[in-house]
Design an enzyme around this catalytic site. Structure first.
Site, PDB file in Angstrom:
ATOM      1  N   HIS A 294       0.827  -1.219   0.000  1.00 48.11           N
ATOM      2  CA  HIS A 294       0.000   0.000   0.000  1.00 48.11           C
ATOM      3  C   HIS A 294       0.861   1.270   0.000  1.00 48.11           C
ATOM      4  O   HIS A 294       0.912   1.954  -1.021  1.00 48.11           O
ATOM      5  CB  HIS A 294      -1.027   0.030   1.147  1.00 48.11           C
ATOM      6  CG  HIS A 294      -1.965  -1.136   1.138  1.00 48.11           C
ATOM      7  ND1 HIS A 294      -2.759  -1.419   0.054  1.00 48.11           N
ATOM      8  CD2 HIS A 294      -2.207  -2.116   2.053  1.00 48.11           C
ATOM      9  CE1 HIS A 294      -3.468  -2.507   0.303  1.00 48.11           C
ATOM     10  NE2 HIS A 294      -3.147  -2.959   1.512  1.00 48.11           N
ATOM     11  N   ASP A 345      -5.017  -8.127  -3.816  1.00 48.31           N
ATOM     12  CA  ASP A 345      -5.362  -7.938  -2.412  1.00 48.31           C
ATOM     13  C   ASP A 345      -6.703  -8.571  -2.010  1.00 48.31           C
ATOM     14  O   ASP A 345      -6.773  -9.769  -1.791  1.00 48.31           O
ATOM     15  CB  ASP A 345      -5.308  -6.432  -2.102  1.00 48.31           C
ATOM     16  CG  ASP A 345      -5.322  -6.114  -0.618  1.00 48.31           C
ATOM     17  OD1 ASP A 345      -5.389  -7.059   0.190  1.00 48.31           O
ATOM     18  OD2 ASP A 345      -5.265  -4.925  -0.256  1.00 48.31           O
TER      19      ASP A 345
HETATM   20 ZN   LIG Z   1      -3.598  -6.932   2.369  1.00 51.46          ZN
END
Ligand SMILES: [Zn+2]
Length: 511
Positions: A294, A345
């Protein structure tokens, strides 16, 4: 799969082959019997009549590209797709309300359910041209928090799912110690938590040994272990140091959620006086084997410390937009020479090219500009992918032209950079020896149908931008892992069974 005689090769001959940032005609990929690329050769060297004797597979009307690596996956989250897109009773839905629903699902899955859900996610990856996955796996225990007889039972179910689907997998075994700084234990995290780092390290070592035992010695690895301290929230600094030391002694990759949500950053500052990236940097825990997942909310100084450490950042734009996380500052990261990989994800969508284009598109919306990530002349880039990595110290980031500057046409530079995130950078992040067509790399690739409506009419010049920005997943036709086709003409051999088992699981879970 037919067993090949020792030394026997298979040659795949598409119309166009992606090499050094551009498509070339009349080239073919020679795969050795162990599943590595033996050579990229000229197709003219095979006369038409010799094709059978030389084991040449003609892939007509196809373009071939290196298989993509999905560097961040939580396979079981596939079961909540479509079940969180509504306004709950909360005043304001957010990442944290979504997490409540994810926890509820996680607590209900049996080992067999985890296998079925994982196979579904991996099947969809294969159909999208993904050939290897970094599975950030944090379900370790029974729903009541008890260790299984084999503490790695659930990890092995995920690995079995990858093997049965044909994908390579880095099982990134998650260390998860607590709910958060000064937070009481959360019952729904009982499946994730191993009480101390000794337990985590012992179990991770055992898993690594068990997976190595399943490998054939001369083929590229199909399943291996990495470590994943979940986040600064879930792993206190002491344990984080233990886990990172363990990983560097064993040359494991380290993946960690970093700076996804502002609340996580505030809590880290409260506990340690430092933001997550600053904490990792000042503790010397960043390195070339580290991938921060991220890295949405980071400062310019944090970008520089990631670059200095030659760490990788894995962006997950389809999930980040779904969860309202924010936008990864990919332009700042590229400018400093940080490598970016991509992950699907939470599996709201499994289409890594969609993540690749959103990496760029989110910045367009934010900056009111186009082609934000297009490499400019003299742009700095970490070039370590082109050479052996020296694990000590910090090497100067080169100022010379990057490969996609040098080799791809003006039309393709941005697309080549984005595709590299989805392929070579992802492979490096998870420790797969794949992601480009070079002798010795794993023979992992996918093909696209040049007549598919989404890219029809493209020629060598505009094919890559057409693929990166416009390809429909349905255009993916053949997918090879180790020279063996796991998807042929858009179908996986176990597709119907995987889908029907998953549909039955969803009925059981939700009705
Ligand atoms: Zn994750």
């Amino acid at each position: 799969v037919t067993e090949k005689a020792l030394g026997e090769t298979t040659t795949y001959a598409p119309d166009l082959l992606y090499l050094n940032g551009r498509f070339e005609r009349g080239r073919a990929l020679v795969c050795d019997a162990q599943g590595r690329i033996a050579a990229v050769t000229n197709l003219e060297s095979f006369a038409e009549r010799d094709e059978t004797t030389n084991n040449v597979v003609r892939l007509r009307n196809r373009a071939m590209l290196p298989g993509m690596s999905n560097a961040h996956s939580h396979a079981f989250q596939r079961v909540i797709r479509g079940r969180t897109e509504y306004r709950s009773e909360h005043a304001r839905d957010s990442f944290w309300t979504w997490r409540e629903m994810m926890y509820a699902a996680a607590s209900r899955l049996t080992p067999e359910d985890i296998y079925d859900a994982s196979r579904m996610a991996f099947l969809e990856m294969a159909l999208a041209g993904i050939t290897s996955v970094g599975e950030f796996h944090y379900l370790h225990r029974t729903a009541s928090g008890v260790e299984y007889d084999d503490p790695n039972l659930l990890s092995k179910e995920v690995v079995r799912a990858a093997r049965d689907t044909g994908l390579r997998i880095a099982l990134l075994r998650v260390a998860y110690a607590r709910a958060g700084f000064q937070r009481p234990p959360d019952e729904r995290q009982r499946r994730f938590i191993e009480p101390d780092s000794e337990t985590f390290l012992r179990n991770t070592d055992a898993l690594a040994r068990d997976l190595v035992a399943l490998e054939s010695t001369d083929a590229p690895p199909s399943a291996w272990v990495g470590v994943a301290p979940h986040s600064v929230r879930a792993v206190p600094l002491e344990s984080l140091r233990d886990v990172c030391a363990f990983a560097s002694a064993r040359k494991f990759v380290v993946h960690m959620h970093v700076a996804e949500q502002p609340a996580e950053i505030d809590a880290c500052v409260e506990e340690t006086g430092r933001t997550p990236v600053a904490l990792l940097a000042s503790e010397g825990l960043l390195g070339a084997n580290f991938t921060g997942v991220h890295a949405v909310h980071i400062t310019p100084e944090e970008v520089r410390s990631l670059a200095r450490a030659r760490a990788c950042v894995c962006a997950c734009p389809t999930t980040e937009r779904n969860l309202g996380d924010g936008i990864v500052p990919a332009d700042a990261l590229f400018d400093e020479g940080v490598r970016l990989a991509l992950g699907t994800d939470s599996h709201t969508q499994i289409d890594l090219l969609e993540d690749a284009r959103e990496l760029e598109y989110h910045l367009r919306l934010q900056r009111l500009q186009r082609n934000v990530l297009a490499p400019t002349h003299g742009a700095r880039r970490n070039t370590e992918g082109r050479r052996d990595v020296d694990n000590e110290g910090v090497r100067e980031v080169d100022n010379e032209d990057v490969r996609d500057d040098a080799d791809s046409s003006a039309l393709s530079k941005l697309a080549a950079r984005l595709f590299e995130c989805a392929s070579l950078n992802g492979a490096r992040s998870i420790g797969a020896d794949a992601g480009e067509f070079a002798a010795g790399r794993a023979a992992d690739f996918f093909t696209v149908d040049l007549s598919d409506a989404s890219i029809a009419g493209a020629d060598e010049e505009d094919l890559l931008p057409s693929i990166v920005f416009s390809l429909s997943r349905a255009a993916v036709r053949d997918v090879s892992v180790g020279g063996r086709l796991i998807v042929e003409d858009g179908r996986h051999a176990a597709q119907d069974e995987i889908v029907s088992r998953f549909a039955a699981l969803q009925r059981r879970l939700w009705t």
